[in-house]
Design an enzyme around this catalytic site. Structure first.
Site, PDB file in Angstrom:
ATOM      1  N   ASP A  61      -1.185  12.957  36.224  1.00  0.00           N
ATOM      2  CA  ASP A  61      -2.543  13.027  35.696  1.00  0.00           C
ATOM      3  C   ASP A  61      -3.389  11.894  36.265  1.00  0.00           C
ATOM      4  O   ASP A  61      -2.879  11.031  36.983  1.00  0.00           O
ATOM      5  CB  ASP A  61      -2.530  13.021  34.160  1.00  0.00           C
ATOM      6  N   ASN A  76      -1.289   9.881  20.355  1.00  0.00           N
ATOM      7  CA  ASN A  76      -1.781  11.096  19.687  1.00  0.00           C
ATOM      8  C   ASN A  76      -0.885  12.301  19.960  1.00  0.00           C
ATOM      9  O   ASN A  76      -1.258  13.420  19.647  1.00  0.00           O
ATOM     10  CB  ASN A  76      -3.208  11.397  20.155  1.00  0.00           C
ATOM     11  N   HIS A 116      -0.009  13.414  22.945  1.00  0.00           N
ATOM     12  CA  HIS A 116      -0.316  14.162  24.173  1.00  0.00           C
ATOM     13  C   HIS A 116       0.806  14.046  25.198  1.00  0.00           C
ATOM     14  O   HIS A 116       1.667  13.175  25.130  1.00  0.00           O
ATOM     15  CB  HIS A 116      -1.682  13.768  24.752  1.00  0.00           C
ATOM     16  N   GLU A 147      -4.268  17.219  25.738  1.00  0.00           N
ATOM     17  CA  GLU A 147      -4.663  16.571  24.500  1.00  0.00           C
ATOM     18  C   GLU A 147      -4.478  17.487  23.286  1.00  0.00           C
ATOM     19  O   GLU A 147      -4.459  18.716  23.429  1.00  0.00           O
ATOM     20  CB  GLU A 147      -6.139  16.160  24.597  1.00  0.00           C
TER      21      GLU A 147
HETATM   22  P1  PGA Z   1       2.275   4.631  27.653  1.00  0.00           P
HETATM   23  O1  PGA Z   1       1.352   5.911  27.781  1.00  0.00           O
HETATM   24  O2  PGA Z   1       3.530   4.916  28.385  1.00  0.00           O
HETATM   25  O3  PGA Z   1       1.480   3.544  28.322  1.00  0.00           O
HETATM   26  O4  PGA Z   1       2.501   4.371  26.197  1.00  0.00           O
HETATM   27  C1  PGA Z   1       1.818   7.166  27.447  1.00  0.00           C
HETATM   28  C2  PGA Z   1       0.663   8.101  27.265  1.00  0.00           C
HETATM   29  O5  PGA Z   1      -0.360   7.714  26.685  1.00  0.00           O
HETATM   30  O6  PGA Z   1       0.775   9.259  27.665  1.00  0.00           O
END
Ligand code: PGA
Length: 238
Positions: free
Chosen positions: A67, A136, A138, A143
């Site tokens: 992404d 959240n 995701h 999302e």
């Molecule tokens: P993080 O991000 O590994 O920095 O916690 C994961 C995400 O938000 O998809």
């Protein structure tokens, strides 16, 4: 779904690294889908170290960026692009010919998503997909919502995603992003799912309920036949 509880980031990184090495040895031409962010950083560092120490052949492996934040210069340290260049592409000397990547500045979303989907189709399915979970729930930038479009596309970021450490720590802002869709992700041969980091308890509890819920996109991984979820007990107390 295999659930593996690890005691801390070091143990998770070592376990994930072993799986990456295993995938590379089994299939030197493998396509790896790469999540960015805090969760997988230790695993990538361990992988690069193993490759260098054991002189593993990475001359044919391919990398796909999961992404990207829209609207930032590629060189901005907040981008997934900068992260992947720093943690994997440069140390492993993987050039543009073996790298599939959303352009954060491309404004024609339809053609950009078609370009990425076509490149994946030409290369074949993802062999090994590394994913983290958002606070959240995701997955990539798929999302939470009442419904989820399953395809690779441009999305509007959820309020919590806009506060992600990659953006905050680099004083950058984004309101939209590009993401692979759940359809592409669930077609992966193998998924390594890293549940780690602060403020993930709620999302993790919802995931462990084993119910598909579009408000927690990570729950769609229960539909996949070869996923290993690593739960970092240091962060979770679950
Ligand atoms: P993080 O991000 O590994 O920095 O916690 C994961 C995400 O938000 O998809």
């Amino acid at each position: 779904m295999k659930l593996i509880r690890v005691k801390d980031d070091a143990e998770m990184s070592a376990a994930v690294c072993d799986r990456l090495v295993c995938c590379l040895k089994k299939k030197p031409t493998a396509l790896f889908c790469i999540a960015t962010g805090g969760s997988p950083t230790g695993a990538y560092a361990a992988f690069v170290k193993r490759v260098q120490e054991e002189k593993l052949d990475t001359s044919q492996m391919k990398i796909l960026k999961l992404d990207e934040w829209c609207g930032l210069e590629k060189e901005n340290p907040a981008t997934c692009e900068s992260y992947i260049q720093t943690h994997l592409l440069r140390p492993l000397q993987i050039g543009e010919d073996r790298y599939i990547s959303f352009d954060p500045l491309e404004t024609n979303a339809d053609s950009e998503c078609r370009r990425i989907s076509d490149l994946i189709a030409e290369t074949g399915n993802i062999d090994c997909c590394i994913l983290g979970i958002g606070k959240n729930g995701h997955l990539g930038l798929n999302e939470p919502g009442k419904t989820i479009n399953p395809f690779t596309r441009k999305v509007t970021l959820d309020a919590r995603t806009k506060t992600h450490a990659m953006l905050k720590e680099n004083k950058s802002e984004a309101t939209q992003g590009y993401t692979l869709g759940l359809k592409e992700l669930l077609a992966s041969e193998e998924i390594l799912f890293l549940i780690s980091g602060a403020e993930k308890e709620d999302a993790c509890r919802a995931f462990l309920r084993q119910e598909i819920n579009t408000e927690i996109p990570a729950t769609f991984l229960w539909l996949h036949g070869n996923t290993t979820a690593f739960l970092n007990q240091e962060d979770l107390e679950i």
